[in-house]
Design a protein around this motif. Structure first.
Motif, PDB file in Angstrom:
ATOM      1  N   ASP A  67       0.802  -1.217   0.000  1.00  0.00           N
ATOM      2  CA  ASP A  67       0.000   0.000   0.000  1.00  0.00           C
ATOM      3  C   ASP A  67       0.839   1.271   0.000  1.00  0.00           C
ATOM      4  N   ASN A  68       2.162   1.132   0.084  1.00  0.00           N
ATOM      5  CA  ASN A  68       3.028   2.300  -0.024  1.00  0.00           C
ATOM      6  C   ASN A  68       3.081   2.775  -1.475  1.00  0.00           C
ATOM      7  N   TRP A 115      -1.166  -3.088  18.605  1.00  0.00           N
ATOM      8  CA  TRP A 115      -0.057  -3.194  17.662  1.00  0.00           C
ATOM      9  C   TRP A 115       1.264  -3.446  18.384  1.00  0.00           C
ATOM     10  N   TRP A 142       4.034  -3.176   6.638  1.00  0.00           N
ATOM     11  CA  TRP A 142       4.268  -1.831   7.169  1.00  0.00           C
ATOM     12  C   TRP A 142       3.974  -0.774   6.116  1.00  0.00           C
ATOM     13  N   VAL A 143       3.533   0.383   6.596  1.00  0.00           N
ATOM     14  CA  VAL A 143       3.234   1.498   5.706  1.00  0.00           C
ATOM     15  C   VAL A 143       3.777   2.776   6.325  1.00  0.00           C
ATOM     16  N   LYS A 177       3.445   6.789   6.850  1.00  0.00           N
ATOM     17  CA  LYS A 177       2.509   7.908   6.775  1.00  0.00           C
ATOM     18  C   LYS A 177       2.794   8.884   7.913  1.00  0.00           C
ATOM     19  N   GLN A 195       0.532  -2.391   9.552  1.00  0.00           N
ATOM     20  CA  GLN A 195      -0.698  -2.222   8.795  1.00  0.00           C
ATOM     21  C   GLN A 195      -1.567  -3.477   8.785  1.00  0.00           C
ATOM     22  N   LYS A 196      -0.970  -4.613   8.525  1.00  0.00           N
ATOM     23  CA  LYS A 196      -1.725  -5.862   8.436  1.00  0.00           C
ATOM     24  C   LYS A 196      -0.949  -6.952   9.149  1.00  0.00           C
TER      25      LYS A 196
END
Length: 396
Positions: free
Chosen positions: A77-78, A240, A380-381, A383, A390-391
């Motif tokens: 998703d990055n 997390w 990981w993402v 932001k 992330q998931k």
């Protein structure tokens, strides 16, 4: 994202540019001069040459420009061309950065004896790059494998040029030819020391043992790291943080599972060896010794030999101390071309038998932890200036 072409010695700063340990540039004591002698071999992330510099023989590991989606745990998703996000992940995950951080930690902690000796990083100048490619036409450094897209052209330098080829200069030594229980004990001792210094996911295998020492840290995670060090991101939820603890435990435990697997494979591939390797890191199985926090049939505790998260990276400070003080290790400071002789770091004390890291979990989770297979459970993402989990794969 990549190191740019240096315009002067002042541009050769310790790398990578993020919190934590860094590796200094190799000191050529003048202009860059490298004699390329022999092609030694390749791996997923690099190719290795035998070289001569200033009359000494070294192994020069040259790193490929790998596709960033191959970096461990970096989620899809990055944004593909987000320079800020890619730079953040690059500093912690990219193989060259991983090695710089691991070898940097060994230097700053005063424990370079735990691995092959590292002498610094190199950014090949154009003259040496041409000479090398002319001599070794089979070198492929543009991607993770031959025929891969030219990743070197993806993030150009300030002058619009592709970034320089990155390398690390290491001690030259023989590959492992004989492995006995004594050698295995020594390797395990070094692994326990490395994890105490906050270095984990060593990818241990006999091909990585050079001169009896661990030589490869291209996959290593070194504290502080966004997985191992939750305080780097103040916005993490308790859920997390718990998931990250599980992931960190998996990395630590699996280093020792890999150690056992290395012994098993060696015995299979060397049937002529009269004395089989019997020494194991986890003699009672994959991290299970019957210890239980909760005496119920549904709960089980597994263990790793070290908790690498306990390393106090904030105490890795530099102080000015005279050379005559006992117990101090000298550290040259590169970047300006000067190497002050009065700057030293204290040698970290390591325990021969550090406290085990017990992880209390369900029997289902314990079965996953003790399996031979290994894959990351978190993506990981990047932001808002931080790296977020992330998931995750269900593990309860």
């Amino acid at each position: 994202m990549y190191p740019d072409w240096p315009r002067s010695e002042a541009d050769l700063v310790p790398l990578p540019r993020c919190d934590g340990p860094k590796l200094e540039p190799f000191d050529f004591k003048g202009p860059q001069q490298i004699q390329f002698l022999e092609y030694l071999g390749e791996g997923t992330h690099s190719q290795v040459l035998k070289v001569k510099i200033l009359g000494q023989i070294y192994a020069l590991k040259l790193f490929r420009f790998c596709w960033d989606e191959d970096w461990l745990g970096r989620g899809p998703d990055n944004e593909e061309d987000d320079l800020e996000a890619n730079t953040a992940f690059y500093n912690y995950l990219e193989p060259f950065s991983s090695e710089c951080r691991a070898f940097g930690r060994l230097r700053e902690a005063g424990h370079e004896e735990l691995a092959v000796k590292c002498f610094g990083y190199v950014l090949l100048d154009e003259e040496h790059e041409r000479a090398m490619l002319s001599q070794f036409s089979n070198l492929e450094l543009n991607g993770s494998c031959p025929g891969f897209d030219d990743m070197r052209l993806r993030f150009l330098g300030r002058d619009g040029r592709p970034p320089p080829i990155r390398g690390i200069v290491k001690e030259f030594g023989p590959a492992m030819e004989n492995m006995r229980n004594l050698e295995m004990r020594r390797i395990l001792r070094d692994m326990v020391g490395l994890q105490q210094l906050g270095i984990v996911y060593i990818d241990i295998a006999d091909r990585q043992i050079i001169g009896g020492k661990i030589s490869d840290f291209s996959t290593a995670l070194t504290v502080p790291h966004y997985l191992l060090t939750p305080e780097l991101n103040p916005h993490l939820t308790p859920e997390w943080i718990s998931a990250m603890e599980y992931e960190a435990f998996r990395f630590s435990l699996h280093d020792f599972i890999d150690f056992n697997e290395m012994a098993r494979i060696w015995n299979e591939e060397h049937p002529e060896q009269k004395t089989k390797i019997s020494f194991r890191a986890l003699p009672r199985g994959y991290g299970c010794d019957g210890y239980k926090f909760r005496r119920t049939p549904s709960r089980e505790a597994v263990y790793s030999l070290v908790d690498p998260r306990l390393y106090d990276w904030k105490d890795s400070t530099v102080g000015e101390k005279p050379r005559s003080i006992k117990g101090q290790v000298g550290t040259k400071q590169s970047g300006s071309g000067k190497h002050p002789q009065g700057i030293f770091r204290s040698r970290r004390r390591l325990q021969a038998k550090p406290p085990r890291w017990h992880y209390d979990c369900s029997q289902k989770t314990a079965a996953v932890l003790k399996s031979d297979s290994f894959s990351t459970s978190i993506q990981w993402v990047y932001k808002d200036g931080h790296i977020f989990p992330q998931k995750k794969t269900s593990y309860v």
